[in-house]
Scaffold this motif. Structure first.
Motif, PDB file in Angstrom:
ATOM      1  N   GLY A   1       0.819  -1.215   0.000  1.00 19.43           N
ATOM      2  CA  GLY A   1       0.000   0.000   0.000  1.00 19.43           C
ATOM      3  C   GLY A   1       0.847   1.255   0.000  1.00 19.43           C
ATOM      4  N   MET A   2       1.946   1.221   0.771  1.00 13.22           N
ATOM      5  CA  MET A   2       2.866   2.367   0.783  1.00 13.22           C
ATOM      6  C   MET A   2       3.432   2.600  -0.617  1.00 13.22           C
TER       7      MET A   2
ATOM      8  N   PHE B   1       4.583   6.648  -0.923  1.00 14.16           N
ATOM      9  CA  PHE B   1       5.214   7.149   0.309  1.00 14.16           C
ATOM     10  C   PHE B   1       5.137   6.091   1.404  1.00 14.16           C
ATOM     11  N   GLY B   2       6.260   5.910   2.083  1.00 13.03           N
ATOM     12  CA  GLY B   2       6.253   5.004   3.227  1.00 13.03           C
ATOM     13  C   GLY B   2       7.546   5.087   4.005  1.00 13.03           C
ATOM     14  N   ARG B   3       7.445   4.770   5.285  1.00 13.41           N
ATOM     15  CA  ARG B   3       8.611   4.726   6.163  1.00 13.41           C
ATOM     16  C   ARG B   3       8.540   3.437   6.983  1.00 13.41           C
ATOM     17  N   VAL B   4       9.583   2.618   6.896  1.00 12.01           N
ATOM     18  CA  VAL B   4       9.650   1.391   7.684  1.00 12.01           C
ATOM     19  C   VAL B   4      10.910   1.453   8.538  1.00 12.01           C
ATOM     20  N   VAL B   5      10.763   1.155   9.819  1.00 15.39           N
ATOM     21  CA  VAL B   5      11.907   1.133  10.735  1.00 15.39           C
ATOM     22  C   VAL B   5      11.910  -0.194  11.491  1.00 15.39           C
ATOM     23  N   PHE B   6      13.051  -0.854  11.469  1.00 12.88           N
ATOM     24  CA  PHE B   6      13.230  -2.102  12.210  1.00 12.88           C
ATOM     25  C   PHE B   6      13.966  -1.824  13.519  1.00 12.88           C
TER      26      PHE B   6
ATOM     27  N   GLY C   1       9.294   5.336  -3.315  1.00 14.43           N
ATOM     28  CA  GLY C   1       9.009   6.340  -2.295  1.00 14.43           C
ATOM     29  C   GLY C   1       8.992   5.821  -0.874  1.00 14.43           C
ATOM     30  N   VAL C   2       9.456   4.581  -0.688  1.00 17.37           N
ATOM     31  CA  VAL C   2       9.443   3.970   0.647  1.00 17.37           C
ATOM     32  C   VAL C   2      10.876   3.822   1.148  1.00 17.37           C
ATOM     33  N   THR C   3      11.153   4.349   2.331  1.00 13.80           N
ATOM     34  CA  THR C   3      12.470   4.181   2.943  1.00 13.80           C
ATOM     35  C   THR C   3      12.398   3.094   4.003  1.00 13.80           C
TER      36      THR C   3
END
Length: 253
Positions: free
Chosen positions: A130-131, A136-141, A181-183
Protein backbone atom coordinates in the motif's frame (compact mmCIF):
# COMPACT_ATOMS: atom_id res chain seq x y z
CA UNK A 1 1.46 14.96 1.98
CA UNK A 2 1.82 15.48 5.73
CA UNK A 3 2.04 12.93 8.51
CA UNK A 4 -1.22 14.24 9.96
CA UNK A 5 -2.96 12.51 7.04
CA UNK A 6 -1.36 9.14 7.78
CA UNK A 7 -1.24 6.31 10.30
CA UNK A 8 1.91 5.00 11.94
CA UNK A 9 1.76 1.35 13.04
CA UNK A 10 3.93 0.29 15.98
CA UNK A 11 4.06 -3.42 16.85
CA UNK A 12 4.67 -4.65 20.37
CA UNK A 13 3.93 -1.25 21.89
CA UNK A 14 1.86 -2.07 24.98
CA UNK A 15 4.64 -2.49 27.56
CA UNK A 16 4.66 0.48 29.92
CA UNK A 17 8.44 0.94 29.94
CA UNK A 18 9.08 -0.25 26.40
CA UNK A 19 10.61 1.42 23.36
CA UNK A 20 7.45 0.70 21.38
CA UNK A 21 5.18 2.65 23.69
CA UNK A 22 7.59 5.59 23.83
CA UNK A 23 7.79 5.53 20.02
CA UNK A 24 4.01 5.53 19.68
CA UNK A 25 3.90 8.58 21.98
CA UNK A 26 6.63 10.38 20.02
CA UNK A 27 4.94 9.71 16.68
CA UNK A 28 1.64 11.00 18.04
CA UNK A 29 3.38 14.15 19.28
CA UNK A 30 4.61 14.64 15.69
CA UNK A 31 1.03 14.48 14.42
CA UNK A 32 0.63 10.90 13.24
CA UNK A 33 -2.49 8.86 13.81
CA UNK A 34 -1.09 5.89 15.74
CA UNK A 35 -2.01 2.20 15.73
CA UNK A 36 -0.63 0.13 18.61
CA UNK A 37 -0.53 -3.59 17.81
CA UNK A 38 0.25 -6.03 20.59
CA UNK A 39 -0.49 -9.52 21.89
CA UNK A 40 -1.82 -7.76 24.99
CA UNK A 41 -5.07 -6.26 23.69
CA UNK A 42 -5.91 -4.49 26.97
CA UNK A 43 -2.42 -2.99 27.09
CA UNK A 44 -2.66 -1.88 23.46
CA UNK A 45 -6.00 -0.16 24.09
CA UNK A 46 -4.66 1.46 27.26
CA UNK A 47 -1.68 2.83 25.32
CA UNK A 48 -3.95 4.11 22.56
CA UNK A 49 -6.28 5.82 25.04
CA UNK A 50 -3.32 7.50 26.75
CA UNK A 51 -1.97 8.69 23.40
CA UNK A 52 -5.31 10.08 22.26
CA UNK A 53 -5.79 11.94 25.55
CA UNK A 54 -2.27 13.35 25.65
CA UNK A 55 -1.79 14.33 22.01
CA UNK A 56 -5.29 14.82 20.62
CA UNK A 57 -4.77 12.44 17.72
CA UNK A 58 -6.66 9.34 16.68
CA UNK A 59 -5.14 6.23 18.21
CA UNK A 60 -6.06 2.56 17.80
CA UNK A 61 -5.16 -0.29 20.12
CA UNK A 62 -5.50 -3.67 18.45
CA UNK A 63 -4.78 -7.25 19.43
CA UNK A 64 -2.23 -8.72 17.04
CA UNK A 65 0.05 -11.73 17.11
CA UNK A 66 2.65 -10.85 14.48
CA UNK A 67 3.63 -14.51 14.14
CA UNK A 68 0.11 -15.36 12.91
CA UNK A 69 -0.79 -14.24 9.38
CA UNK A 70 -4.51 -14.33 10.12
CA UNK A 71 -4.11 -12.13 13.17
CA UNK A 72 -2.02 -9.65 11.19
CA UNK A 73 -4.57 -9.61 8.36
CA UNK A 74 -7.43 -8.93 10.79
CA UNK A 75 -5.59 -6.00 12.40
CA UNK A 76 -4.65 -4.51 9.03
CA UNK A 77 -8.21 -4.89 7.74
CA UNK A 78 -9.53 -3.06 10.81
CA UNK A 79 -7.13 -0.19 10.18
CA UNK A 80 -8.01 -0.07 6.49
CA UNK A 81 -11.66 0.41 7.44
CA UNK A 82 -11.26 2.87 10.32
CA UNK A 83 -7.93 4.74 10.07
CA UNK A 84 -6.09 6.94 7.58
CA UNK A 85 -3.73 5.18 5.16
CA UNK A 86 -0.66 3.63 6.76
CA UNK A 87 2.45 5.70 6.08
CA UNK A 88 4.86 4.27 8.64
CA UNK A 89 5.59 0.90 10.20
CA UNK A 90 7.83 0.39 13.21
CA UNK A 91 8.78 -3.28 13.57
CA UNK A 92 9.27 -3.18 17.31
CA UNK A 93 7.69 -6.48 18.42
CA UNK A 94 10.43 -8.81 19.55
CA UNK A 95 11.56 -11.25 22.19
CA UNK A 96 14.99 -11.85 23.59
CA UNK A 97 16.79 -14.94 24.78
CA UNK A 98 19.96 -15.12 26.87
CA UNK A 99 20.41 -18.87 26.31
CA UNK A 100 23.92 -19.97 25.38
CA UNK A 101 24.27 -21.67 22.00
CA UNK A 102 25.33 -24.99 23.53
CA UNK A 103 22.09 -24.98 25.53
CA UNK A 104 19.58 -23.58 23.03
CA UNK A 105 17.16 -26.10 21.50
CA UNK A 106 15.35 -25.95 18.18
CA UNK A 107 12.07 -24.90 19.74
CA UNK A 108 13.56 -21.83 21.37
CA UNK A 109 15.51 -20.94 18.21
CA UNK A 110 12.32 -21.10 16.15
CA UNK A 111 10.37 -19.05 18.72
CA UNK A 112 12.94 -16.24 18.65
CA UNK A 113 12.93 -16.17 14.83
CA UNK A 114 9.14 -16.45 14.65
CA UNK A 115 8.62 -13.15 16.46
CA UNK A 116 11.66 -11.14 15.39
CA UNK A 117 11.95 -12.22 11.75
CA UNK A 118 8.80 -13.96 10.54
CA UNK A 119 6.68 -11.52 12.55
CA UNK A 120 8.38 -8.57 10.89
CA UNK A 121 7.85 -10.22 7.50
CA UNK A 122 4.14 -10.84 8.15
CA UNK A 123 3.26 -7.24 8.99
CA UNK A 124 5.70 -5.64 6.51
CA UNK A 125 4.40 -7.81 3.68
CA UNK A 126 0.88 -6.63 4.44
CA UNK A 127 1.62 -2.91 4.68
CA UNK A 128 4.46 -2.10 2.26
CA UNK A 129 2.46 -2.77 -0.95
CA UNK A 130 0.00 0.00 0.00
CA UNK A 131 2.87 2.37 0.78
CA UNK A 132 4.46 1.63 -2.59
CA UNK A 133 1.16 2.15 -4.37
CA UNK A 134 0.70 5.55 -2.71
CA UNK A 135 4.33 6.53 -3.34
CA UNK A 136 5.21 7.15 0.31
CA UNK A 137 6.25 5.00 3.23
CA UNK A 138 8.61 4.73 6.16
CA UNK A 139 9.65 1.39 7.68
CA UNK A 140 11.91 1.13 10.74
CA UNK A 141 13.23 -2.10 12.21
CA UNK A 142 14.20 -2.37 15.87
CA UNK A 143 17.37 -4.42 15.68
CA UNK A 144 19.97 -4.50 18.45
CA UNK A 145 23.60 -3.84 19.19
CA UNK A 146 23.71 -7.63 19.76
CA UNK A 147 23.36 -8.10 16.01
CA UNK A 148 26.45 -5.99 15.36
CA UNK A 149 28.81 -7.06 18.15
CA UNK A 150 27.62 -10.65 18.53
CA UNK A 151 25.56 -10.64 21.73
CA UNK A 152 27.44 -10.19 24.95
CA UNK A 153 25.02 -7.93 26.83
CA UNK A 154 21.73 -9.76 27.26
CA UNK A 155 21.06 -11.62 24.03
CA UNK A 156 22.41 -15.05 23.17
CA UNK A 157 23.15 -16.49 19.73
CA UNK A 158 19.50 -16.98 18.69
CA UNK A 159 18.64 -13.37 19.52
CA UNK A 160 21.75 -11.97 17.84
CA UNK A 161 21.12 -14.05 14.72
CA UNK A 162 17.48 -12.95 14.51
CA UNK A 163 18.33 -9.30 14.99
CA UNK A 164 21.08 -9.57 12.36
CA UNK A 165 18.52 -11.10 9.99
CA UNK A 166 16.43 -7.95 10.45
CA UNK A 167 19.37 -5.83 9.28
CA UNK A 168 19.71 -7.82 6.06
CA UNK A 169 15.93 -7.77 5.58
CA UNK A 170 15.86 -3.98 5.95
CA UNK A 171 18.78 -3.30 3.62
CA UNK A 172 17.49 -5.52 0.83
CA UNK A 173 13.97 -4.13 1.15
CA UNK A 174 15.37 -0.59 1.06
CA UNK A 175 16.95 -1.30 -2.34
CA UNK A 176 13.73 -2.76 -3.71
CA UNK A 177 11.21 -0.16 -2.57
CA UNK A 178 13.37 2.97 -2.61
CA UNK A 179 12.29 3.89 -6.16
CA UNK A 180 8.67 3.66 -4.98
CA UNK A 181 9.01 6.34 -2.29
CA UNK A 182 9.44 3.97 0.65
CA UNK A 183 12.47 4.18 2.94
CA UNK A 184 13.60 1.32 5.19
CA UNK A 185 16.02 1.83 8.06
CA UNK A 186 17.12 0.06 11.21
CA UNK A 187 17.82 1.25 14.73
CA UNK A 188 20.21 -0.76 16.90
CA UNK A 189 19.77 0.20 20.56
CA UNK A 190 22.42 -0.61 23.14
CA UNK A 191 21.71 -0.65 26.86
CA UNK A 192 18.25 0.91 27.26
CA UNK A 193 16.29 1.08 30.51
CA UNK A 194 13.19 -1.01 29.68
CA UNK A 195 11.18 -3.82 31.27
CA UNK A 196 13.50 -6.32 29.56
CA UNK A 197 16.73 -4.90 30.97
CA UNK A 198 15.61 -3.00 34.07
CA UNK A 199 15.51 -5.86 36.56
CA UNK A 200 18.76 -7.32 35.24
CA UNK A 201 20.57 -4.02 35.70
CA UNK A 202 21.34 -3.84 39.36
CA UNK A 203 24.32 -2.97 41.53
CA UNK A 204 27.80 -3.82 40.35
CA UNK A 205 26.72 -5.19 36.99
CA UNK A 206 24.98 -1.94 36.14
CA UNK A 207 28.01 0.08 37.27
CA UNK A 208 30.36 -2.07 35.18
CA UNK A 209 28.23 -1.75 32.05
CA UNK A 210 27.79 2.00 32.41
CA UNK A 211 31.52 2.42 32.99
CA UNK A 212 32.01 1.34 29.37
CA UNK A 213 29.58 3.91 27.94
CA UNK A 214 31.26 7.19 26.96
CA UNK A 215 28.20 9.36 27.71
CA UNK A 216 28.14 7.93 31.24
CA UNK A 217 24.59 6.58 31.48
CA UNK A 218 22.33 3.89 30.16
CA UNK A 219 19.88 4.80 27.42
CA UNK A 220 16.31 5.97 27.84
CA UNK A 221 13.40 4.85 25.68
CA UNK A 222 13.00 8.45 24.46
CA UNK A 223 16.54 8.32 23.03
CA UNK A 224 15.39 5.61 20.65
CA UNK A 225 11.83 6.86 20.08
CA UNK A 226 13.00 10.32 18.98
CA UNK A 227 15.33 8.83 16.36
CA UNK A 228 12.61 6.56 14.99
CA UNK A 229 10.24 9.52 14.73
CA UNK A 230 12.91 11.47 12.84
CA UNK A 231 13.35 8.61 10.36
CA UNK A 232 9.59 8.54 9.77
CA UNK A 233 9.37 12.21 8.77
CA UNK A 234 8.37 13.16 5.24
CA UNK A 235 11.62 15.18 5.11
CA UNK A 236 13.78 12.10 5.81
CA UNK A 237 13.25 10.63 2.36
CA UNK A 238 16.94 10.53 1.42
CA UNK A 239 17.88 8.27 4.32
CA UNK A 240 17.40 4.57 3.56
CA UNK A 241 19.18 1.28 4.09
CA UNK A 242 20.96 2.74 7.12
CA UNK A 243 21.51 1.32 10.60
CA UNK A 244 21.60 3.81 13.45
CA UNK A 245 23.43 2.89 16.65
CA UNK A 246 21.85 4.27 19.83
CA UNK A 247 24.28 3.16 22.48
CA UNK A 248 25.95 6.21 24.04
CA UNK A 249 29.16 5.41 22.16
CA UNK A 250 29.68 2.08 23.91
CA UNK A 251 30.48 0.25 20.69
CA UNK A 252 32.25 2.87 18.61
CA UNK A 253 33.83 1.22 15.58
Amino acid sequence: MTVTDLTAVVTGAASRRGIGRATAQALAAAGWTVAVLDLDEAGAKDTADEIADRHGVQAFGLACDVTDEGSVAAAVDTLAADAPAVGALVNNAGITSPTRFLDVDGGEWDRIFAVNVRGAYNITRRLVPGMAERGFGRVVFLSSVSAERGGGVFGGVAYSAAKAAQLGFARALAREVGPLGVTVNSVAPGLIDTDITGDALQGERKEALIAGIPVGRNGRVADVADLITYLCRVESGYITGATYDVNGGSHIH
